[in-house]
Design a protein around this motif. Structure first.
Motif, PDB file in Angstrom:
ATOM      1  N   GLU A  24      25.207  22.494-110.158  1.00  0.00           N
ATOM      2  CA  GLU A  24      26.265  21.521-111.163  1.00  0.00           C
ATOM      3  C   GLU A  24      24.865  21.372-112.702  1.00  0.00           C
ATOM      4  OE1 GLU A  24      27.837  18.391-109.816  1.00  0.00           O
ATOM      5  OE2 GLU A  24      28.864  19.285-107.832  1.00  0.00           O
ATOM      6  N   PRO A  26      24.466  19.798-116.125  1.00  0.00           N
ATOM      7  CA  PRO A  26      25.053  18.702-116.706  1.00  0.00           C
ATOM      8  C   PRO A  26      25.196  19.449-117.827  1.00  0.00           C
ATOM      9  CG  PRO A  26      22.427  18.500-116.564  1.00  0.00           C
ATOM     10  CD  PRO A  26      22.971  20.158-115.406  1.00  0.00           C
ATOM     11  N   THR A  27      24.773  20.317-118.019  1.00  0.00           N
ATOM     12  CA  THR A  27      25.252  20.547-120.202  1.00  0.00           C
ATOM     13  C   THR A  27      26.577  21.231-119.815  1.00  0.00           C
ATOM     14  OG1 THR A  27      24.087  22.738-119.697  1.00  0.00           O
ATOM     15  CG2 THR A  27      22.351  20.924-120.722  1.00  0.00           C
ATOM     16  N   SER A  29      28.903  19.924-117.914  1.00  0.00           N
ATOM     17  CA  SER A  29      29.768  18.588-118.280  1.00  0.00           C
ATOM     18  C   SER A  29      29.865  17.949-119.924  1.00  0.00           C
ATOM     19  CB  SER A  29      29.180  18.041-117.323  1.00  0.00           C
ATOM     20  OG  SER A  29      29.612  18.110-115.849  1.00  0.00           O
ATOM     21  N   ILE A  30      28.667  17.611-120.320  1.00  0.00           N
ATOM     22  CA  ILE A  30      28.373  17.318-121.686  1.00  0.00           C
ATOM     23  C   ILE A  30      29.421  18.144-122.827  1.00  0.00           C
ATOM     24  CG2 ILE A  30      26.638  17.017-123.473  1.00  0.00           C
ATOM     25  CD1 ILE A  30      24.553  16.419-121.318  1.00  0.00           C
ATOM     26  N   PHE A 193      21.896  14.938-114.172  1.00  0.00           N
ATOM     27  CA  PHE A 193      22.742  13.835-114.222  1.00  0.00           C
ATOM     28  C   PHE A 193      21.783  13.504-113.135  1.00  0.00           C
ATOM     29  CE2 PHE A 193      26.032  15.617-115.468  1.00  0.00           C
ATOM     30  CZ  PHE A 193      26.253  15.488-116.838  1.00  0.00           C
ATOM     31  N   ASP A 197      21.975   9.868-115.133  1.00  0.00           N
ATOM     32  CA  ASP A 197      22.984   9.269-115.192  1.00  0.00           C
ATOM     33  C   ASP A 197      23.873   9.749-116.314  1.00  0.00           C
ATOM     34  OD1 ASP A 197      25.238   7.130-117.253  1.00  0.00           O
ATOM     35  OD2 ASP A 197      22.731   6.148-116.886  1.00  0.00           O
ATOM     36  N   GLU A 198      25.121  10.324-116.116  1.00  0.00           N
ATOM     37  CA  GLU A 198      26.123  11.020-116.938  1.00  0.00           C
ATOM     38  C   GLU A 198      26.645  10.540-118.077  1.00  0.00           C
ATOM     39  OE1 GLU A 198      29.919  14.069-116.707  1.00  0.00           O
ATOM     40  OE2 GLU A 198      29.624  12.963-115.252  1.00  0.00           O
ATOM     41  N   GLU A 199      26.454   9.069-117.711  1.00  0.00           N
ATOM     42  CA  GLU A 199      27.676   8.662-119.037  1.00  0.00           C
ATOM     43  C   GLU A 199      26.648   7.950-120.462  1.00  0.00           C
ATOM     44  OE1 GLU A 199      29.364   5.643-122.068  1.00  0.00           O
ATOM     45  OE2 GLU A 199      30.178   7.400-119.933  1.00  0.00           O
ATOM     46  N   GLN A 201      23.832  10.552-120.978  1.00  0.00           N
ATOM     47  CA  GLN A 201      23.524  11.897-120.994  1.00  0.00           C
ATOM     48  C   GLN A 201      24.736  12.033-122.117  1.00  0.00           C
ATOM     49  OE1 GLN A 201      21.643  15.063-120.061  1.00  0.00           O
ATOM     50  NE2 GLN A 201      21.274  14.406-117.845  1.00  0.00           N
ATOM     51  N   MET A 202      25.901  11.754-121.866  1.00  0.00           N
ATOM     52  CA  MET A 202      26.923  11.981-123.054  1.00  0.00           C
ATOM     53  C   MET A 202      26.694  11.124-124.173  1.00  0.00           C
ATOM     54  SD  MET A 202      29.230  14.368-122.197  1.00  0.00           S
ATOM     55  CE  MET A 202      30.053  13.895-123.370  1.00  0.00           C
TER      56      MET A 202
END
Length: 216
Positions: A24, A26-27, A29-30, A193, A197-199, A201-202
């Motif tokens: 998975e 992360p980029t 998802s971002i 992530f 974490d994802e938040e 990174q966003m």
């Protein structure tokens, strides 16, 4: 007479799909969620988020889509007062912080086959540029972007080595294209992530757009 007023900035963003060892990315998802975040958060006046594209994690296999979106950016960004910036996101699975890549090397030496099965070793990415020791450097103000992001509280550093895998391969092509067309190009490595974490990174990605707008 020249154009009046400040330059507008259009930022195009790319990420990558999964690849060997990273099921998975992360980029992906971002980049897939960046439009929604920017829509809620907004961007500084004069800044536009252009295309958001997820590329195949492949060398030559990613180039048709990459060049298609970059050529599209030329057509849409031909106004004299518009700056076009290409922001590429890739993952470094061993990283614990964000890394702004200052340059790319003209070398493809893949540690494992890419997602289309290609595994070059010590090949020049662009033969016309010379040997594998050649590099291309971003024209963005890396230090200014670094300061901006650190003030926002992000754990970020500057790197002079983007590796020799697909990230470096795409970055080198993008830098060459950008330098030929009067655009700017920049690459950022993000952690998994599980590390950041994802938040967070966003929020980092959105802040990076603001950093580009304030420095480019």
């Amino acid at each position: 007479m020249g154009s009046e007023g400040p330059k507008s900035v259009t930022i195009h963003v790319t990420g990558f799909k999964k690849f060997h060892g990273v099921s998975e990315n992360p980029t992906e998802s971002i980049v897939s969620n960046l439009n929604d975040l920017v829509g809620r958060r907004g961007l500084p006046t004069g800044v536009t988020l252009g295309s958001c594209t997820v590329l195949e994690t492949a060398g030559d296999g990613a180039l048709p889509m990459l060049y298609n979106i970059m050529e599209s950016g030329v057509v849409k960004g031909n106004a004299n007062n518009e700056q076009v910036v290409w922001l590429h996101l890739g993952v470094n699975s061993g990283a614990v912080k964000f890394a702004i890549e200052r340059q790319a090397a003209n070398e493809a030496t893949f540690r494992c086959p890419d997602e289309l099965g290609w595994q070059p070793q010590q090949l020049p990415i662009i033969h016309e540029d010379g040997g594998i020791s050649q590099t291309r450097e971003t024209s963005c103000s890396v230090e200014a972007i670094l300061r901006f992001l650190k003030k926002k509280g992000f754990d970020v550093t500057v790197s002079d080595d983007a590796g020799r895998f697909v990230c470096n391969y795409v970055y080198y092509h993008s830098l060459r294209f950008a330098q030929q067309r009067g655009h700017k190009s920049l690459f950022v490595h993000v952690p998994l992530f599980s590390r950041i974490d994802e938040e967070t990174q966003m929020q980092f990605a959105a802040a990076f757009l603001e950093a580009i707008a304030s420095t480019c």
